[in-house]
Design a protein around this motif. Structure first.
Motif, mmCIF file in Angstrom:
data_model
loop_
_atom_site.group_PDB
_atom_site.id
_atom_site.type_symbol
_atom_site.label_atom_id
_atom_site.label_comp_id
_atom_site.label_asym_id
_atom_site.label_seq_id
_atom_site.Cartn_x
_atom_site.Cartn_y
_atom_site.Cartn_z
ATOM 1 N N ILE A 33 -37.037 23.643 6.813
ATOM 2 C CA ILE A 33 -36.878 25.133 6.479
ATOM 3 C C ILE A 33 -37.212 25.405 5.137
ATOM 4 C CG2 ILE A 33 -35.765 27.106 6.752
ATOM 5 C CD1 ILE A 33 -34.886 26.530 9.457
ATOM 6 N N GLN A 34 -36.716 24.775 4.354
ATOM 7 C CA GLN A 34 -36.597 24.824 2.800
ATOM 8 C C GLN A 34 -37.939 24.496 2.332
ATOM 9 O OE1 GLN A 34 -33.662 23.122 -0.135
ATOM 10 N NE2 GLN A 34 -35.326 21.715 -0.593
ATOM 11 N N ASP A 35 -38.666 23.714 2.649
ATOM 12 C CA ASP A 35 -40.041 23.104 2.584
ATOM 13 C C ASP A 35 -41.082 24.244 3.124
ATOM 14 O OD1 ASP A 35 -39.308 20.822 1.219
ATOM 15 O OD2 ASP A 35 -40.011 19.643 2.828
ATOM 16 N N ILE A 36 -40.876 24.782 4.208
ATOM 17 C CA ILE A 36 -41.702 25.677 4.791
ATOM 18 C C ILE A 36 -41.723 26.762 4.013
ATOM 19 C CG2 ILE A 36 -42.094 27.314 6.713
ATOM 20 C CD1 ILE A 36 -40.975 25.078 8.294
ATOM 21 N N ASN A 37 -40.539 27.343 3.379
ATOM 22 C CA ASN A 37 -40.266 28.316 2.644
ATOM 23 C C ASN A 37 -41.018 28.410 1.267
ATOM 24 O OD1 ASN A 37 -38.539 30.891 3.358
ATOM 25 N ND2 ASN A 37 -37.029 29.046 3.958
ATOM 26 N N TYR A 38 -40.831 27.129 0.522
ATOM 27 C CA TYR A 38 -41.775 26.849 -0.639
ATOM 28 C C TYR A 38 -43.195 26.853 -0.478
ATOM 29 C CZ TYR A 38 -37.831 24.809 -3.362
ATOM 30 O OH TYR A 38 -36.603 24.712 -4.245
#
Length: 337
Positions: A33-38
Motif C-alpha cells: 500500500i505504501q508503494d501504491i501511494n508513492y
C-alpha cells in the motif's frame, strides 16, 4: 487528476486487484500500500504538470531500486497494470484515459535498458573524488575533511571541489543506495559529512570575488529535505560576488514570503528534488508573485532537468540545470530586465 473516489478507496482497489492476481501476500500489505501511494503521488504530479517524462523517469528509478532489493520484475509492472485497470474502472473517462496513457508509456519505457551508470567517470579531479567517496563510505570523516582542506591549500579552487568532488560523489552515493550497495544510514552519513565540510569552506568562498551589490535568497520548498544542491547554488553566487541568504531545507512558504519581502533580493532561487514537491514550487511562486515588489524566481532540482519545460509550467522566471550554470543564467537574465 479528477479522481471521483478517495485515495484510500483507490489504493485499496489496486491492492485487491494485485492480491487477486497472486502478486502480493497478506504479510506484505502495508509495504504494498505504501508503494501504491508513492506511484500515485508521482503519477498525479506528472499529470498535473502535463509531463509524462516525470512519471516515466520515476518508474525507471523505482524498477532499478526494487529489482536490486531482490523483488521480481513483475512487482512494479503488476502494480502499474493494476493501477491502470482500476483507474479505467473508477475514474471519469477523460481522466482515466489520460492516466492510462501515462502508465502505458512508462511500461513501454521499462522494456528499454535503464541501468544507472556510475557518476565516477573521466572528469577533472576524478582521483580526488574517488578517494573522498572511499573515505565517506568508510565513515572516516576526519580524513575526508583533511583531504578536501589539503586540496584547497594546494591550489584547487572551491568551485572545482563542489563541481568535481561533492556533486559527483553525492550522485554516486544516491546510485549506490538505489542499487542496494549501501544503506540509508550510509547515505545519510555521507551527506552529513559533505555538509559539515562545506560549512568549513566559507573562508575560501568569501574571499573568492569582489562584491556585486546583488542579493540572492535561496531555499528548498516546504517538505523538501534534499538541500545540498541548492546550498551549492547559494555558495556559487557568494563566490561570484553576490550576497547569498541561504534558508535551508523545507522552508515554510509564509516565512519564505516574509523574508523575501523584508530583504527585497534581486533573485530568489527555489529547489525541489522530489517530483511530488513540484506543486509546492508552483504554490510558492504564486505566493511570492503577490508581493508588491516581487523578485524573479529561478527554479532548479532534479524534476526540472527531467522535464526541461517544467520551469515554465510552474511559472518560474528562469531555470538553471546546475550550480555551475546558475550564476551565468541569473546574471544574463538580470541584464535583460
Amino acid at each position: 487528476m479528477g479522481i471521483s473516489v478517495s485515495r484510500e478507496s483507490l489504493v485499496s482497489a489496486v491492492y485487491d486487484d494485485l492480491k487477486g492476481k497472486g502478486l502480493v501476500s497478506p504479510e506484505d500489505r502495508d509495504l504494498c500500500i505504501q508503494d501504491i501511494n508513492y506511484h500515485l503521488d508521482y503519477l498525479e504530479e506528472a499529470i498535473r504538470n502535463s509531463s509524462p517524462e516525470l512519471f516515466e523517469d520515476y518508474v525507471l528509478w523505482a524498477d532499478v531500486l526494487l529489482r536490486n532489493l531482490g523483488l521480481p520484475e513483475e512487482c512494479l509492472r503488476g502494480s502499474l497494470k493494476s493501477m491502470e485497470k482500476v483507474m479505467l474502472e473508477v475514474l471519469d473517462d477523460e481522466t482515466a484515459s489520460l492516466a492510462s496513457s501515462y502508465i502505458s508509456g512508462s511500461l513501454r519505457k521499462l522494456e528499454m535498458e535503464h541501468k544507472p551508470p556510475s557518476y565516477m567517470r573521466d572528469q577533472p579531479l576524478r582521483d580526488l573524488a574517488e578517494k573522498y567517496l572511499e573515505l565517506v563510505l568508510n565513515t572516516e570523516a576526519k580524513k575526508a575533511r583533511d583531504l578536501i582542506i589539503s586540496s584547497l591549500k594546494s591550489g584547487v579552487n572551491v568551485e572545482d571541489i563542489y563541481l568535481h568532488v561533492f556533486e559527483p560523489v553525492q550522485h554516486e552515493i544516491g546510485r549506490l543506495w538505489q542499487t542496494n550497495q549501501i544503506s540509508v544510514a550510509h547515505e545519510h552519513y555521507a551527506t552529513s559529512v559533505t555538509q559539515m565540510i562545506m560549512s568549513e569552506l566559507y573562508p575560501y568562498i568569501y574571499q573568492a570575488s569582489e562584491r556585486k551589490n546583488l542579493r540572492l535568497v535561496a531555499a528548498c520548498v516546504n517538505n523538501e529535505l534534499h538541500e545540498i544542491g541548492i546550498r551549492m547554488v547559494s555558495d556559487f553566487f557568494e563566490i561570484n560576488g553576490w550576497d547569498s541568504v541561504y534558508l535551508g531545507a523545507s522552508t515554510p512558504p509564509e516565512d519564505f514570503r516574509k523574508i523575501v519581502d523584508e530583504l527585497k533580493p534581486d533573485l530568489v532561487a527555489v529547489s525541489a528534488t522530489m517530483t511530488f514537491n513540484v506543486g509546492h514550487v508552483r504554490s510558492l511562486i504564486k505566493l511570492l508573485g503577490e508581493l508588491d515588489d516581487s523578485p524573479p524566481v529561478m527554479v532548479g532540482g532534479y524534476p526540472f532537468n527531467v522535464d526541461t519545460e517544467l520551469w515554465r509550467k510552474v511559472r518560474a522566471d528562469l531555470h538553471a540545470a546546475s550550480a555551475s550554470s546558475a550564476v551565468r543564467v541569473a546574471e544574463e537574465f538580470l541584464k535583460t530586465e
